[in-house]
Design a protein around this motif. Structure first.
Motif, mmCIF file in Angstrom:
data_model
loop_
_atom_site.group_PDB
_atom_site.id
_atom_site.type_symbol
_atom_site.label_atom_id
_atom_site.label_comp_id
_atom_site.label_asym_id
_atom_site.label_seq_id
_atom_site.Cartn_x
_atom_site.Cartn_y
_atom_site.Cartn_z
ATOM 1 N N THR A 61 27.619 36.518 39.313
ATOM 2 C CA THR A 61 28.696 36.163 38.666
ATOM 3 C C THR A 61 28.941 37.152 37.393
ATOM 4 O O THR A 61 30.302 37.653 37.044
ATOM 5 C CB THR A 61 28.655 34.807 38.089
ATOM 6 N N LYS A 62 28.082 37.517 36.778
ATOM 7 C CA LYS A 62 28.002 38.460 35.560
ATOM 8 C C LYS A 62 28.665 39.569 36.231
ATOM 9 O O LYS A 62 29.537 40.188 35.642
ATOM 10 C CB LYS A 62 26.622 38.491 35.110
ATOM 11 N N ASN A 63 28.273 40.381 37.143
ATOM 12 C CA ASN A 63 28.743 41.637 37.383
ATOM 13 C C ASN A 63 30.132 41.415 37.942
ATOM 14 O O ASN A 63 30.971 42.287 37.824
ATOM 15 C CB ASN A 63 27.863 42.463 38.669
ATOM 16 N N ARG A 64 30.383 40.267 38.803
ATOM 17 C CA ARG A 64 31.828 40.342 39.085
ATOM 18 C C ARG A 64 32.886 40.228 38.090
ATOM 19 O O ARG A 64 33.900 40.862 38.084
ATOM 20 C CB ARG A 64 32.064 39.007 39.916
ATOM 21 N N THR A 65 32.256 39.398 36.800
ATOM 22 C CA THR A 65 33.167 39.208 35.657
ATOM 23 C C THR A 65 33.462 40.786 34.993
ATOM 24 O O THR A 65 34.733 41.047 34.665
ATOM 25 C CB THR A 65 32.498 38.298 34.785
ATOM 26 N N GLU A 66 32.209 41.488 34.818
ATOM 27 C CA GLU A 66 32.252 42.739 34.144
ATOM 28 C C GLU A 66 33.306 43.639 34.948
ATOM 29 O O GLU A 66 34.156 44.668 34.364
ATOM 30 C CB GLU A 66 30.886 43.289 34.129
ATOM 31 N N HIS A 67 33.151 43.760 36.339
ATOM 32 C CA HIS A 67 34.004 44.461 37.179
ATOM 33 C C HIS A 67 35.454 44.072 37.195
ATOM 34 O O HIS A 67 36.300 44.643 36.960
ATOM 35 C CB HIS A 67 33.757 44.459 38.882
ATOM 36 N N ARG A 68 35.866 42.733 36.973
ATOM 37 C CA ARG A 68 36.971 42.313 36.894
ATOM 38 C C ARG A 68 37.781 42.837 35.613
ATOM 39 O O ARG A 68 38.873 43.212 35.487
ATOM 40 C CB ARG A 68 37.236 40.722 36.995
ATOM 41 N N ILE A 69 36.984 42.432 34.644
ATOM 42 C CA ILE A 69 37.411 42.919 33.335
ATOM 43 C C ILE A 69 37.683 44.379 32.937
ATOM 44 O O ILE A 69 38.635 44.726 32.601
ATOM 45 C CB ILE A 69 36.612 42.382 32.323
ATOM 46 N N VAL A 70 36.897 45.093 33.421
ATOM 47 C CA VAL A 70 36.587 46.474 32.771
ATOM 48 C C VAL A 70 37.334 47.426 34.177
ATOM 49 O O VAL A 70 38.500 47.861 33.992
ATOM 50 C CB VAL A 70 35.362 47.126 32.519
ATOM 51 N N VAL A 71 36.617 47.287 35.119
ATOM 52 C CA VAL A 71 36.890 48.237 36.324
ATOM 53 C C VAL A 71 38.555 47.936 37.034
ATOM 54 O O VAL A 71 39.252 48.729 37.065
ATOM 55 C CB VAL A 71 36.085 48.272 37.329
ATOM 56 N N ASP A 72 38.533 46.685 37.348
ATOM 57 C CA ASP A 72 39.697 46.396 38.222
ATOM 58 C C ASP A 72 40.743 46.555 37.221
ATOM 59 O O ASP A 72 41.876 47.025 37.551
ATOM 60 C CB ASP A 72 39.385 44.822 38.352
ATOM 61 N N ASP A 73 40.932 46.078 35.981
ATOM 62 C CA ASP A 73 41.941 46.304 35.206
ATOM 63 C C ASP A 73 42.447 47.526 34.893
ATOM 64 O O ASP A 73 43.418 48.170 34.943
ATOM 65 C CB ASP A 73 41.650 45.637 33.646
ATOM 66 N N ILE A 74 41.303 48.545 34.768
ATOM 67 C CA ILE A 74 41.646 49.974 34.374
ATOM 68 C C ILE A 74 41.920 50.716 35.605
ATOM 69 O O ILE A 74 43.316 51.447 35.687
ATOM 70 C CB ILE A 74 40.439 50.869 33.884
ATOM 71 N N VAL A 75 41.637 50.467 36.831
ATOM 72 C CA VAL A 75 42.078 50.962 38.157
ATOM 73 C C VAL A 75 43.284 50.574 38.283
ATOM 74 O O VAL A 75 44.321 51.291 38.717
ATOM 75 C CB VAL A 75 40.983 50.966 39.159
ATOM 76 N N ASP A 76 43.635 49.251 38.204
ATOM 77 C CA ASP A 76 44.914 48.671 38.800
ATOM 78 C C ASP A 76 46.091 49.295 37.740
ATOM 79 O O ASP A 76 47.054 49.644 38.083
ATOM 80 C CB ASP A 76 44.774 47.080 38.507
ATOM 81 N N ARG A 77 45.879 49.299 36.475
ATOM 82 C CA ARG A 77 46.483 50.100 35.706
ATOM 83 C C ARG A 77 46.831 51.481 35.978
ATOM 84 O O ARG A 77 48.121 51.918 35.949
ATOM 85 C CB ARG A 77 46.370 49.915 34.273
ATOM 86 N N MET A 78 45.934 52.110 36.438
ATOM 87 C CA MET A 78 46.099 53.568 36.519
ATOM 88 C C MET A 78 46.825 53.781 37.895
ATOM 89 O O MET A 78 47.567 54.727 37.846
ATOM 90 C CB MET A 78 44.708 54.135 36.660
ATOM 91 N N ARG A 79 46.637 52.760 38.868
ATOM 92 C CA ARG A 79 47.425 53.156 40.179
ATOM 93 C C ARG A 79 48.802 52.664 39.894
ATOM 94 O O ARG A 79 49.797 53.210 41.021
ATOM 95 C CB ARG A 79 46.703 52.087 41.331
ATOM 96 N N ARG A 80 49.347 52.320 38.921
ATOM 97 C CA ARG A 80 50.846 51.966 38.694
ATOM 98 C C ARG A 80 51.327 53.265 38.177
ATOM 99 O O ARG A 80 52.666 53.692 38.434
ATOM 100 C CB ARG A 80 51.049 51.067 37.369
ATOM 101 N N ASP A 81 50.266 54.155 37.649
ATOM 102 C CA ASP A 81 50.999 55.549 37.215
ATOM 103 C C ASP A 81 50.717 56.715 38.202
ATOM 104 O O ASP A 81 51.606 57.758 38.401
ATOM 105 C CB ASP A 81 50.397 55.842 35.980
ATOM 106 N N THR A 82 49.713 56.696 39.110
ATOM 107 C CA THR A 82 49.324 57.603 39.943
ATOM 108 C C THR A 82 48.490 57.096 41.235
ATOM 109 O O THR A 82 47.710 56.152 40.813
ATOM 110 C CB THR A 82 48.394 58.627 39.291
#
Length: 191
Positions: A53-74
């Motif tokens: 749960t800890k790792n899924r939360t960190e991935h969602r907050i940090v990695v998923d958010d950053i990757v999803d935002r970047m994919r909007r631009d490139t």
């Protein structure tokens, strides 16, 4: 890194994510690296990490958010996973498979031979290696590093001299999908 929402991600260390929106700075503390709980098989450990749960939360907050935002631009998203454990790197690569173009590891300065294209088209390698002096301890003078280890005393570590190596990867990327069809390790040495 500008995003379509107007936010700029300033940086992330292993312990803290910092972002800036206009004049507001946001800090999000992270938990950092965890022990491998005695699991020696990296695939089993990767599954365990993704099940946490800890790792899924960190991935969602940090990695998923950053990757999803970047994919909007490139469509091309490169992820540098700066960590010691290959299982953490591999788990993240599987987590981002099909969304990140490349997930490559750094930190150990030693190139790994596990480069591959994952099922969703993400290129992966646990550690690219280093660019620096060959006759060294991860780029530092051998004698200085040995003295530091043997005496357990702080000591400045000068950069070693002599023949050098360039470690890298070459990836073939589809510019529209942002996915990879090929990854190849490169290691060149010169005097």
């Amino acid at each position: 890194m500008p995003t379509t929402s107007g936010k700029r991600f300033v940086g992330a260390s292993p312990e803290l994510l910092v972002s800036v929106t206009d004049d507001e700075i946001s800090c999000h503390p992270l938990a950092g690296t965890i022990a491998n709980e005695g699991i020696s098989d990296t695939s089993t450990y990767a599954t365990w990490l993704l099940g946490s749960t800890k790792n899924r939360t960190e991935h969602r907050i940090v990695v998923d958010d950053i990757v999803d935002r970047m994919r909007r631009d490139t469509p091309i998203v490169l992820v540098d996973m700066h960590a010691e454990a290959t299982s953490e790197k591999r788990a993240l690569a599987h987590h981002l498979d099909g969304r990140a173009t490349v997930v490559f590891g750094t930190h150990t300065h030693v190139p790994t031979a596990d480069e591959r294209i994952l099922a969703g088209g993400t290129a992966y390698i646990s550690d690219i290696g280093m660019t620096g002096p060959v006759n060294s301890v991860i780029g530092n003078e051998v004698d200085a590093v040995l003295s530091r280890f043997l005496t357990q005393m702080p000591k400045q570590l000068p950069v070693a001299e002599g023949p050098s190596v360039l470690n890298a990867v070459l990836v073939q990327i589809d510019g529209e999908s942002g996915l990879c069809s090929c990854i190849r390790r490169i290691s060149r040495q010169w005097e």
